[in-house]
Write a protein that holds these residues in place. Sequence first.
Motif, PDB file in Angstrom:
ATOM      1  N   GLN A  82       0.844  -1.206   0.000  1.00  0.00           N
ATOM      2  CA  GLN A  82       0.000   0.000   0.000  1.00  0.00           C
ATOM      3  C   GLN A  82       0.875   1.250   0.000  1.00  0.00           C
ATOM      4  O   GLN A  82       0.631   2.200  -0.739  1.00  0.00           O
ATOM      5  CB  GLN A  82      -0.914   0.016   1.223  1.00  0.00           C
ATOM      6  N   ARG A  83       1.911   1.232   0.840  1.00  0.00           N
ATOM      7  CA  ARG A  83       2.808   2.396   0.878  1.00  0.00           C
ATOM      8  C   ARG A  83       3.444   2.637  -0.486  1.00  0.00           C
ATOM      9  O   ARG A  83       3.577   3.760  -0.940  1.00  0.00           O
ATOM     10  CB  ARG A  83       3.907   2.185   1.936  1.00  0.00           C
ATOM     11  N   GLY A 216      -6.050   4.723   0.845  1.00  0.00           N
ATOM     12  CA  GLY A 216      -6.348   5.868   1.705  1.00  0.00           C
ATOM     13  C   GLY A 216      -7.753   5.792   2.262  1.00  0.00           C
ATOM     14  O   GLY A 216      -8.231   4.719   2.643  1.00  0.00           O
ATOM     15  N   GLN A 217      -8.442   6.935   2.267  1.00  0.00           N
ATOM     16  CA  GLN A 217      -9.735   7.000   2.951  1.00  0.00           C
ATOM     17  C   GLN A 217     -10.813   6.238   2.177  1.00  0.00           C
ATOM     18  O   GLN A 217     -10.649   5.882   1.018  1.00  0.00           O
ATOM     19  CB  GLN A 217     -10.115   8.466   3.190  1.00  0.00           C
ATOM     20  N   ARG A 238     -12.498   0.441   0.462  1.00  0.00           N
ATOM     21  CA  ARG A 238     -11.522   0.843   1.478  1.00  0.00           C
ATOM     22  C   ARG A 238     -10.109   0.710   0.925  1.00  0.00           C
ATOM     23  O   ARG A 238      -9.898   0.159  -0.157  1.00  0.00           O
ATOM     24  CB  ARG A 238     -11.677  -0.035   2.714  1.00  0.00           C
ATOM     25  N   SER A 239      -9.161   1.158   1.730  1.00  0.00           N
ATOM     26  CA  SER A 239      -7.778   1.156   1.260  1.00  0.00           C
ATOM     27  C   SER A 239      -7.309  -0.245   0.883  1.00  0.00           C
ATOM     28  O   SER A 239      -7.420  -1.183   1.681  1.00  0.00           O
ATOM     29  CB  SER A 239      -6.869   1.747   2.346  1.00  0.00           C
ATOM     30  N   GLU A 265      -6.423   1.724   8.957  1.00  0.00           N
ATOM     31  CA  GLU A 265      -5.251   2.320   8.284  1.00  0.00           C
ATOM     32  C   GLU A 265      -4.299   1.188   7.924  1.00  0.00           C
ATOM     33  O   GLU A 265      -3.250   1.013   8.549  1.00  0.00           O
ATOM     34  CB  GLU A 265      -4.587   3.355   9.205  1.00  0.00           C
ATOM     35  N   PRO A 266      -4.650   0.392   6.907  1.00  0.00           N
ATOM     36  CA  PRO A 266      -3.886  -0.831   6.637  1.00  0.00           C
ATOM     37  C   PRO A 266      -2.486  -0.595   6.079  1.00  0.00           C
ATOM     38  O   PRO A 266      -1.785  -1.557   5.781  1.00  0.00           O
ATOM     39  CB  PRO A 266      -4.777  -1.583   5.642  1.00  0.00           C
ATOM     40  N   TRP A 267      -2.087   0.643   5.913  1.00  0.00           N
ATOM     41  CA  TRP A 267      -0.732   0.955   5.479  1.00  0.00           C
ATOM     42  C   TRP A 267       0.214   1.144   6.652  1.00  0.00           C
ATOM     43  O   TRP A 267       1.407   1.314   6.486  1.00  0.00           O
ATOM     44  CB  TRP A 267      -0.754   2.246   4.638  1.00  0.00           C
ATOM     45  N   LYS A 268      -0.365   1.138   7.869  1.00  0.00           N
ATOM     46  CA  LYS A 268       0.422   1.561   9.034  1.00  0.00           C
ATOM     47  C   LYS A 268       1.378   0.504   9.546  1.00  0.00           C
ATOM     48  O   LYS A 268       2.560   0.751   9.717  1.00  0.00           O
ATOM     49  CB  LYS A 268      -0.532   1.976  10.155  1.00  0.00           C
TER      50      LYS A 268
END
Length: 339
Positions: A82-83, A216-217, A238-239, A265-268
Amino acid sequence: MAERNFKESFKFYKARFPAPDLSEVLDVDNASEETCSPFKAQTSGSNPFPLILKPPDKWLCYEVNNRPGLIFIRNPFTALGQRYWVVRSVRDYPQAPNVVNLIPKKFEKEVIDDWWRAFRSAKDPKFRENLKASMRWATLGYHHDWDTKVYSESMKNVFPTDLREMTKFFAKALGYGKYSAEAAIVNFYPLGTTLSGHTDHSEADLDAPLFSFSFGQKAIFLIGGPTKEEPATALFLRSGDVVVMSKQSRLCYHAVPRVMKDCLEPWKNLGESSTTVCEKDEVEQPNCKKMKEETSDLLAELLDDCRDDSFWKPFQSYLETTRININIRQVLKDGQTSL
Ligand SMILES: O=C(O)CCC(=O)C(=O)O
Ligand SMILES: [Fe+2]
């Protein structure tokens, strides 16, 4: 309740006061078998992006029952993946010679040929905010002429190899066969913005599906029939979610009536995704040296950067108020692009 047509649904979900009732929005995480049928992705060869994508046999993949040809994959990306796509979408894709929506004269005669750099280096807070909110789309490969609604041989740039290869992998895994990503619109949606109802019909090959990747959102995505008079289905995106519009859904009206804050926030958490990829899914421990041999230097280097929280921080901050959608098309009939 009387069934709303597409136009009425768009208005309903867009409304701010009163806020709409979202109980009928299809949420694939809680969907019943009446609304979604499992769709089996094939593991076609080895996953070329093990650090970016979970293996296809682990994807949660569905066809929406009342929308034949509408395929939904619930976040097949790792957090690192995702990042990666967020950085490519925000930092790299809106650079010249790709076309972006920004009108230079709006920005005090400054010609913006590298939006992210201009945004990051802007000193004046008002100018900075203006730059941030004004970025709405970038086009890659064949650029769509929004006035004539045609793709022309004279308006094209190189299509990014990473995005083309990944889309090809999705097409193969979902059984669409040969697919050549030749044009993409990268849409940027600040919270509260919308995309009105339209069909995507300018491509010569209308049998080739559209691929849509969201990051993202969260959004409400609306998809109806071939006219706006027919009823529509609303679903949450969703993301990480992937939508494919194929077969009967390919030429249907669709829109984004609402972009809203998501608590996920699955990129976190990079640790979580490496568990998903390495242990639970029983694939080989990702190893940076191996990745470097297998993939381009750019990809491997960027993945290294994305692991670094200080590198990632400005992108995360942008993502906190934005949804990104990468929308991909094959333009030519035989998919034999000369880009
Ligand atoms: O943002 C989305 O999910 C859809 C975008 C779209 O329909 C388009 O770019 O044509
Ligand atoms: Fe579209």
